[in-house]
Write an enzyme that holds these catalytic residues in place. Structure first.
Site, PDB file in Angstrom:
ATOM      1  N   LYS A 135      -6.199  -1.593  10.275  1.00  0.00           N
ATOM      2  CA  LYS A 135      -7.644  -1.846  10.871  1.00  0.00           C
ATOM      3  C   LYS A 135      -7.487  -2.587  12.294  1.00  0.00           C
ATOM      4  CE  LYS A 135      -6.361  -5.522   7.954  1.00  0.00           C
ATOM      5  NZ  LYS A 135      -6.428  -5.768   6.494  1.00  0.00           N
ATOM      6  N   GLU A 192      -2.429 -14.934   2.774  1.00  0.00           N
ATOM      7  CA  GLU A 192      -1.256 -15.026   3.637  1.00  0.00           C
ATOM      8  C   GLU A 192      -0.695 -16.610   3.415  1.00  0.00           C
ATOM      9  OE1 GLU A 192       0.586 -12.521   4.899  1.00  0.00           O
ATOM     10  OE2 GLU A 192      -1.150 -11.155   4.513  1.00  0.00           O
ATOM     11  N   LYS A 247     -12.821  -5.259  11.490  1.00  0.00           N
ATOM     12  CA  LYS A 247     -13.382  -4.539  10.709  1.00  0.00           C
ATOM     13  C   LYS A 247     -14.688  -4.036  11.102  1.00  0.00           C
ATOM     14  CE  LYS A 247     -10.700  -5.952   6.671  1.00  0.00           C
ATOM     15  NZ  LYS A 247     -10.701  -6.660   5.322  1.00  0.00           N
ATOM     16  N   GLY A 304     -10.959  -1.464   2.163  1.00  0.00           N
ATOM     17  CA  GLY A 304      -9.939  -1.058   1.098  1.00  0.00           C
ATOM     18  C   GLY A 304     -10.471   0.304   0.446  1.00  0.00           C
ATOM     19  N   VAL A 364       0.713  -1.081  -0.055  1.00  0.00           N
ATOM     20  CA  VAL A 364       0.117   0.065   0.158  1.00  0.00           C
ATOM     21  C   VAL A 364       0.875   1.216  -0.005  1.00  0.00           C
ATOM     22  CG1 VAL A 364      -1.805   1.201   1.105  1.00  0.00           C
ATOM     23  CG2 VAL A 364      -1.879  -1.290   1.161  1.00  0.00           C
ATOM     24  N   ILE A 414     -13.291   0.927  -1.000  1.00  0.00           N
ATOM     25  CA  ILE A 414     -14.649   1.315  -1.213  1.00  0.00           C
ATOM     26  C   ILE A 414     -14.978   2.576   0.086  1.00  0.00           C
ATOM     27  CG2 ILE A 414     -17.241   0.582  -0.955  1.00  0.00           C
ATOM     28  CD1 ILE A 414     -15.825  -2.288  -1.388  1.00  0.00           C
ATOM     29  N   GLY A 421      -1.869 -14.023  -4.360  1.00  0.00           N
ATOM     30  CA  GLY A 421      -1.337 -13.019  -3.427  1.00  0.00           C
ATOM     31  C   GLY A 421      -2.421 -12.760  -2.752  1.00  0.00           C
TER      32      GLY A 421
HETATM   33  N1  LIG Z   1      -2.552  -4.783   1.214  1.00  0.00           N
HETATM   34  C1  LIG Z   1      -3.825  -4.560   1.285  1.00  0.00           C
HETATM   35  O1  LIG Z   1      -4.745  -5.133   0.194  1.00  0.00           O
HETATM   36  C2  LIG Z   1      -4.576  -3.861   2.500  1.00  0.00           C
HETATM   37  C3  LIG Z   1      -5.616  -3.470   2.355  1.00  0.00           C
HETATM   38  C4  LIG Z   1      -6.457  -2.788   3.508  1.00  0.00           C
HETATM   39  C5  LIG Z   1      -5.693  -2.478   4.655  1.00  0.00           C
HETATM   40  N2  LIG Z   1      -4.367  -2.829   4.418  1.00  0.00           N
HETATM   41  C6  LIG Z   1      -3.443  -2.307   5.721  1.00  0.00           C
HETATM   42  O2  LIG Z   1      -2.278  -1.499   5.115  1.00  0.00           O
HETATM   43  C7  LIG Z   1      -1.426  -1.647   5.928  1.00  0.00           C
HETATM   44  C8  LIG Z   1       0.077  -2.069   4.959  1.00  0.00           C
HETATM   45  O3  LIG Z   1      -0.443  -3.334   4.430  1.00  0.00           O
HETATM   46  P1  LIG Z   1       0.688  -3.709   3.182  1.00  0.00           P
HETATM   47  O4  LIG Z   1      -0.322  -4.598   2.538  1.00  0.00           O
HETATM   48  O5  LIG Z   1       1.174  -2.538   2.382  1.00  0.00           O
HETATM   49  O6  LIG Z   1       1.705  -4.564   3.953  1.00  0.00           O
HETATM   50  P2  LIG Z   1       3.282  -4.841   3.389  1.00  0.00           P
HETATM   51  O7  LIG Z   1       3.113  -5.045   2.147  1.00  0.00           O
HETATM   52  O8  LIG Z   1       3.609  -6.152   4.474  1.00  0.00           O
HETATM   53  O9  LIG Z   1       3.935  -3.507   3.831  1.00  0.00           O
HETATM   54  C9  LIG Z   1       4.236  -3.373   4.985  1.00  0.00           C
HETATM   55  C10 LIG Z   1       5.771  -2.403   4.882  1.00  0.00           C
HETATM   56  O10 LIG Z   1       6.116  -2.115   6.176  1.00  0.00           O
HETATM   57  C11 LIG Z   1       7.303  -2.275   6.528  1.00  0.00           C
HETATM   58  N3  LIG Z   1       7.274  -2.753   8.028  1.00  0.00           N
HETATM   59  C12 LIG Z   1       6.628  -3.446   8.622  1.00  0.00           C
HETATM   60  N4  LIG Z   1       6.820  -3.276  10.135  1.00  0.00           N
HETATM   61  C13 LIG Z   1       7.864  -2.751  10.079  1.00  0.00           C
HETATM   62  C14 LIG Z   1       8.838  -2.001  11.020  1.00  0.00           C
HETATM   63  N5  LIG Z   1       8.823  -2.497  12.297  1.00  0.00           N
HETATM   64  N6  LIG Z   1       9.801  -1.087  10.978  1.00  0.00           N
HETATM   65  C15 LIG Z   1       9.956  -1.001   9.582  1.00  0.00           C
HETATM   66  N7  LIG Z   1       9.190  -1.317   8.540  1.00  0.00           N
HETATM   67  C16 LIG Z   1       8.468  -1.990   8.768  1.00  0.00           C
HETATM   68  C17 LIG Z   1       7.540  -3.463   5.994  1.00  0.00           C
HETATM   69  O11 LIG Z   1       8.772  -3.695   5.744  1.00  0.00           O
HETATM   70  P3  LIG Z   1       9.490  -5.227   5.145  1.00  0.00           P
HETATM   71  O12 LIG Z   1       9.585  -5.340   3.718  1.00  0.00           O
HETATM   72  O13 LIG Z   1      10.968  -5.312   5.753  1.00  0.00           O
HETATM   73  O14 LIG Z   1       8.685  -6.239   5.949  1.00  0.00           O
HETATM   74  C18 LIG Z   1       6.936  -3.385   4.372  1.00  0.00           C
HETATM   75  O15 LIG Z   1       7.658  -2.578   3.646  1.00  0.00           O
HETATM   76  C19 LIG Z   1      -1.646  -2.832   7.220  1.00  0.00           C
HETATM   77  O16 LIG Z   1      -1.936  -2.132   8.111  1.00  0.00           O
HETATM   78  C20 LIG Z   1      -2.801  -3.584   6.206  1.00  0.00           C
HETATM   79  O17 LIG Z   1      -3.577  -3.945   7.458  1.00  0.00           O
HETATM   80  C21 LIG Z   1      -3.782  -3.455   3.632  1.00  0.00           C
END
Ligand SMILES: NC(=O)c1ccc[n+]([C@@H]2O[C@H](COP(=O)([O-])OP(=O)(O)OC[C@H]3O[C@@H](n4cnc5c(N)ncnc54)[C@H](OP(=O)(O)O)[C@@H]3O)[C@@H](O)[C@H]2O)c1
Length: 443
Positions: A114, A198, A213, A143, A30, A145, A195
């Site tokens: 969330k 998980e 949520k 997301g 994101v 919406i 993807g």
């Molecule tokens: N993806 C979706 O479709 C979606 C939808 C709705 C809400 N969200 C929310 O959006 C947020 C991000 O999701 P995402 O899918 O983008 O996750 P992601 O791809 O795992 O990205 C998280 C990023 O944060 C970094 N990170 C995590 N913990 C860290 C720490 N302690 N110190 C430094 N960097 C850190 C990670 O680094 P590394 O690469 O080193 O792990 C990664 O680059 C979450 O809260 C998720 O619930 C996501």
């Protein structure tokens, strides 16, 4: 207040060239999409200035359109001149600590987290208000919406009493694949390959993600602060192809539904504490219901208001770009000085007890008298059988059949199934699913 720290409108006067500096914490799916949209759209009044991530060197990209400071020091970014912190690392810690630090410094925060908002949203919003900042989290539910902005702005004038939704795209993908003939394991594998799931899918399939949520929506839509651990969550893992076959005979399909409604009863005599009937899990939904039309990773939310009736939100509930759209929309709202309508909410208790029809699937080693014994166990709890369905062609030592029961409370059904579940003919524990009626009663 310094220019860069101000979260009030920077666009009230078109001649005003001030910009709000934006720092992204977490450059993953994101975070990178948010940066991409900010560079592409270049919304007036916003400038991406900082990106933080651990081991940041491997995150650097060459497509940013403006000079950005890359950092792996969160404190440095939190104490920089960025006025808005965009938290996209996820999880409770250290994300919660970063957000508190930013809000305490009077900065505003946008997050999609969330888990954190479900657990600490009330406290963090109070902190933001007390320091003159804002906390927006439009991306935290469904997301891309705009359910949260829709509730806070477009439906703020109604008195919402029920919210129902498909809030987890992974479960919807798996269940709609199963509807088309796949088995659970096959559908899960495909979701993982694409993807959408998980490696450990527990949070999604067990309903934990959806109930976080639902907790957020309950507060915003119903004004009821509930604890997500109190919301009963049912897993989609026991659902099999046979359940879709029987659901079809009942002119239904199966979806993971999250549901919260204000009960007409308060939590106890004289307490005045509202009670919310809330539950998450796989349910039978009529083929005619909009939920049945929702396929793949789509999300759908139906909000029922006293004055406005039903309002349906649907679209892409997850994915980098759709989620980033919600984040950037929050940022633009801040740049335009929009204030979200303050939600008046109070603590509420949760009951999972709903009076609904239920579907119960048994798998038995056949022998005479089974149906009478099951009917007896149900009748002792005052539960009437509505229909009995048995498809031909299954072996007698593993025979699936289904009974539907007339509306009864979840707790009475549990007592009946605790007794019936002891029958020696059962090969596995009975599976019970609520049947979502289009006009399921409120109260
Ligand atoms: N993806 C979706 O479709 C979606 C939808 C709705 C809400 N969200 C929310 O959006 C947020 C991000 O999701 P995402 O899918 O983008 O996750 P992601 O791809 O795992 O990205 C998280 C990023 O944060 C970094 N990170 C995590 N913990 C860290 C720490 N302690 N110190 C430094 N960097 C850190 C990670 O680094 P590394 O690469 O080193 O792990 C990664 O680059 C979450 O809260 C998720 O619930 C996501």
């Amino acid at each position: 207040m310094s220019e860069s720290k101000s979260s009030s409108s920077v666009l009230e006067n078109p001649a005003d060239a001030r910009v709000l500096k934006v720092a992204i914490l977490g450059f993953g799916t994101v975070g990178a999409s948010v940066a991409r949209i900010l560079c592409d759209v270049q919304p007036r009044g916003l400038e991406l200035t900082h990106i933080f991530n651990r081991n940041v060197a491997r995150k650097r990209v060459d497509w940013l359109s403006c000079p950005v400071m890359w950092s792996e020091d969160a404190e440095q970014v939190l104490h920089s001149d960025a006025g808005i912190i965009v938290e996209l690392a996820g999880g409770l810690d250290p994300a919660g600590k970063w957000i508190r630090t930013a809000l305490e410094a009077g900065k505003s925060v946008v997050t999609a987290n969330k888990k954190l908002i479900a657990a600490h949203g009330v406290e963090l919003e109070q902190l933001a208000a007390s320091r003159g900042g804002q906390l927006l989290y439009g991306a935290a539910v469904a997301g891309g919406i705009p359910v949260i902005p829709g509730l806070r702005q477009g439906l703020a004038g109604d008195k919402c009493n029920r919210i129902e939704g498909i809030l987890n795209g992974t479960c919807n993908f798996i269940l709609s694949k199963m509807e088309a003939g796949a088995e659970f394991a096959e559908a899960l594998q495909e979701a993982q390959r694409l993807g959408f799931a998980e490696a450990d899918p527990t949070e999604d399939v067990a309903g934990y993600d959806a109930r976080a949520k639902l907790t957020i929506l309950s507060r915003i839509a119903l004004g009821a602060e509930i604890e997500f651990e109190q919301v009963p969550a049912g897993s989609i893992v026991p659902i099999g192809a046979i359940d879709f076959a029987y659901a079809r005979e009942l002119k239904c399909t199966i979806r993971q539904i999250s549901r919260a409604q204000l009960s007409s009863e308060s939590s106890g005599a004289g307490t005045g504490i509202p009670r919310v009937q809330a539950t998450v899990g796989p349910m039978l939904v009529p083929e005619a219901s909009p939920f049945a039309w929702s396929r793949g990773t789509e999300n759908m939310v139906i909000v029922t208001g006293k004055y406005g009736g039903d309002t349906v939100f649907s679209g892409h509930g997850a994915g980098g770009h759709p989620t980033a759209v919600a984040v950037v929309s929050d940022l633009m709202a801040m740049a335009h000085g929009s204030r979200a309508v303050a939600v008046a909410s109070q603590r509420a208790t949760v009951t999972g007890d709903l009076s609904l029809r239920h579907y119960i699937r048994f798998i038995v080693k056949d022998r005479p008298g089974i149906v009478a014994e099951i009917a007896g166990g149900l009748a002792r709890q005052g539960i009437n059988i509505g229909a009995l369905l048995q498809r031909p062609g299954y072996p007698e030592d593993r025979l699936p059949f289904v009974v539907t029961v007339e509306p009864c409370s979840t707790s009475a059904l549990k007592r009946a199934l605790d007794e019936v579940g002891k029958l020696d003919c059962l090969i596995e524990a009975p599976l019970q699913l609520q049947i979502l009626e289009p006009e399921s009663p409120i109260g």
